[in-house]
Design a protein around this motif. Structure first.
Motif, mmCIF file in Angstrom:
data_model
loop_
_atom_site.group_PDB
_atom_site.id
_atom_site.type_symbol
_atom_site.label_atom_id
_atom_site.label_comp_id
_atom_site.label_asym_id
_atom_site.label_seq_id
_atom_site.Cartn_x
_atom_site.Cartn_y
_atom_site.Cartn_z
ATOM 1 N N PHE A 223 2.775 12.050 -3.303
ATOM 2 C CA PHE A 223 3.780 13.093 -3.124
ATOM 3 C C PHE A 223 3.674 14.198 -4.181
ATOM 4 O O PHE A 223 3.736 15.377 -3.828
ATOM 5 N N PRO A 224 3.497 13.880 -5.455
ATOM 6 C CA PRO A 224 3.313 14.979 -6.419
ATOM 7 C C PRO A 224 2.055 15.813 -6.148
ATOM 8 O O PRO A 224 2.080 17.038 -6.294
ATOM 9 N N LEU A 225 0.975 15.162 -5.723
ATOM 10 C CA LEU A 225 -0.243 15.914 -5.419
ATOM 11 C C LEU A 225 -0.033 16.833 -4.223
ATOM 12 O O LEU A 225 -0.443 18.012 -4.251
ATOM 13 N N LEU A 226 0.605 16.340 -3.177
ATOM 14 C CA LEU A 226 0.881 17.183 -2.012
ATOM 15 C C LEU A 226 1.823 18.327 -2.377
ATOM 16 O O LEU A 226 1.644 19.455 -1.910
ATOM 17 N N ARG B 50 0.824 -1.203 0.000
ATOM 18 C CA ARG B 50 0.000 0.000 0.000
ATOM 19 C C ARG B 50 0.862 1.258 0.000
ATOM 20 O O ARG B 50 0.554 2.237 -0.693
ATOM 21 N N LEU B 51 1.938 1.230 0.765
ATOM 22 C CA LEU B 51 2.839 2.379 0.840
ATOM 23 C C LEU B 51 3.465 2.674 -0.521
ATOM 24 O O LEU B 51 3.513 3.825 -0.963
ATOM 25 N N ARG B 52 3.910 1.640 -1.190
ATOM 26 C CA ARG B 52 4.560 1.831 -2.484
ATOM 27 C C ARG B 52 3.568 2.104 -3.608
ATOM 28 O O ARG B 52 3.900 2.775 -4.573
ATOM 29 N N ARG B 53 2.338 1.607 -3.474
ATOM 30 C CA ARG B 53 1.335 1.811 -4.516
ATOM 31 C C ARG B 53 0.878 3.260 -4.574
ATOM 32 O O ARG B 53 0.614 3.790 -5.654
ATOM 33 N N ALA C 225 5.761 24.445 3.196
ATOM 34 C CA ALA C 225 5.730 23.394 2.180
ATOM 35 C C ALA C 225 7.028 22.597 2.185
ATOM 36 O O ALA C 225 7.011 21.366 2.137
ATOM 37 N N LEU C 226 8.148 23.284 2.251
ATOM 38 C CA LEU C 226 9.437 22.593 2.249
ATOM 39 C C LEU C 226 9.601 21.724 3.494
ATOM 40 O O LEU C 226 10.035 20.574 3.400
ATOM 41 N N VAL C 227 9.245 22.259 4.643
ATOM 42 C CA VAL C 227 9.365 21.501 5.891
ATOM 43 C C VAL C 227 8.414 20.304 5.872
ATOM 44 O O VAL C 227 8.792 19.185 6.222
ATOM 45 N N SER C 228 7.178 20.523 5.470
ATOM 46 C CA SER C 228 6.178 19.444 5.470
ATOM 47 C C SER C 228 6.555 18.333 4.506
ATOM 48 O O SER C 228 6.492 17.150 4.854
ATOM 49 N N LEU C 229 6.926 18.679 3.293
ATOM 50 C CA LEU C 229 7.302 17.644 2.333
ATOM 51 C C LEU C 229 8.592 16.937 2.724
ATOM 52 O O LEU C 229 8.728 15.727 2.515
ATOM 53 N N GLY C 230 9.513 17.664 3.317
ATOM 54 C CA GLY C 230 10.724 17.030 3.809
ATOM 55 C C GLY C 230 10.425 16.029 4.915
ATOM 56 O O GLY C 230 10.936 14.899 4.921
#
Length: 178
Positions: free
Chosen positions: A121-124, A112-115, A151-156
């Motif tokens: 990640f691109p949507l976020l 599920r994690l890999r699917r 955004a940078l902190v959250s995605l990181g």
């Protein structure tokens, strides 16, 4: 000797894993966030909105636990303990039945994690960075800069958390095979 405040007895685990605790936690967080944004005068709508949100959160957690229990052959109450064992990197269970259940859970979580990572990640990133760009477009450099940093902190953090969880699942899979 282990200090009592760090002891993780069965009662503490049951209380932490109970749906009531999850629902009340979601209710408290929802009320605090809504009151922060809407002000103290909006407490009835904050309470109602947070109550609906917490009911939805409990429903989703309960559904996920039942689904995982059905897939693994374990009881729904055992699923949180298995997840904790995976995340903490503890040794796999000695009982062959529980070992098989954990192997199925690890496989399911990793699949599920890999699917979902190819689109999540691109949507976020689009949402986070798009919000920042919109603030810059309307002329608010301060808000645009703050949302860009957020955004940078959250995605990181999400990327680090995702990779860490994937690594823990892989480690547990290897331990279960050994």
């Amino acid at each position: 000797m282990e200090r009592p405040e760090h002891r993780d007895d069965g009662f503490t685990r049951r209380r932490r894993d109970s749906l009531w605790a999850i629902g009340l936690g979601a209710l408290a967080v929802g009320v605090v966030v809504r009151l922060f944004f809407d002000g103290a005068a909006a407490w009835p709508s904050a309470l109602l909105g947070a109550a609906l949100m917490s009911v939805w959160a409990v429903f989703l957690v309960r559904r996920r636990r039942r689904h995982d229990a059905r897939d693994t052959g374990a009881e729904p109450e055992d699923v949180p303990a298995m997840e904790r064992r995976i995340l903490k990197g503890g040794p796999p269970p000695e009982d062959p039945r529980r070992r098989q259940a954990m192997a199925v859970l690890v496989e399911s979580r990793q699949r599920r994690l890999r699917r979902h990572r190819w689109w999540a990640f691109p949507l976020l990133a689009l949402i986070f960075f798009g919000t920042s760009v919109l603030w810059f477009v309307v002329g608010s450099v301060t808000a645009g800069s703050l949302t860009l940093v957020l955004a940078l902190v959250s995605l990181g953090w999400m990327t680090w958390s995702h990779l860490r969880f994937d690594r823990r699942l892989t480690q547990m899979r290897h331990r279960l095979r050994a």
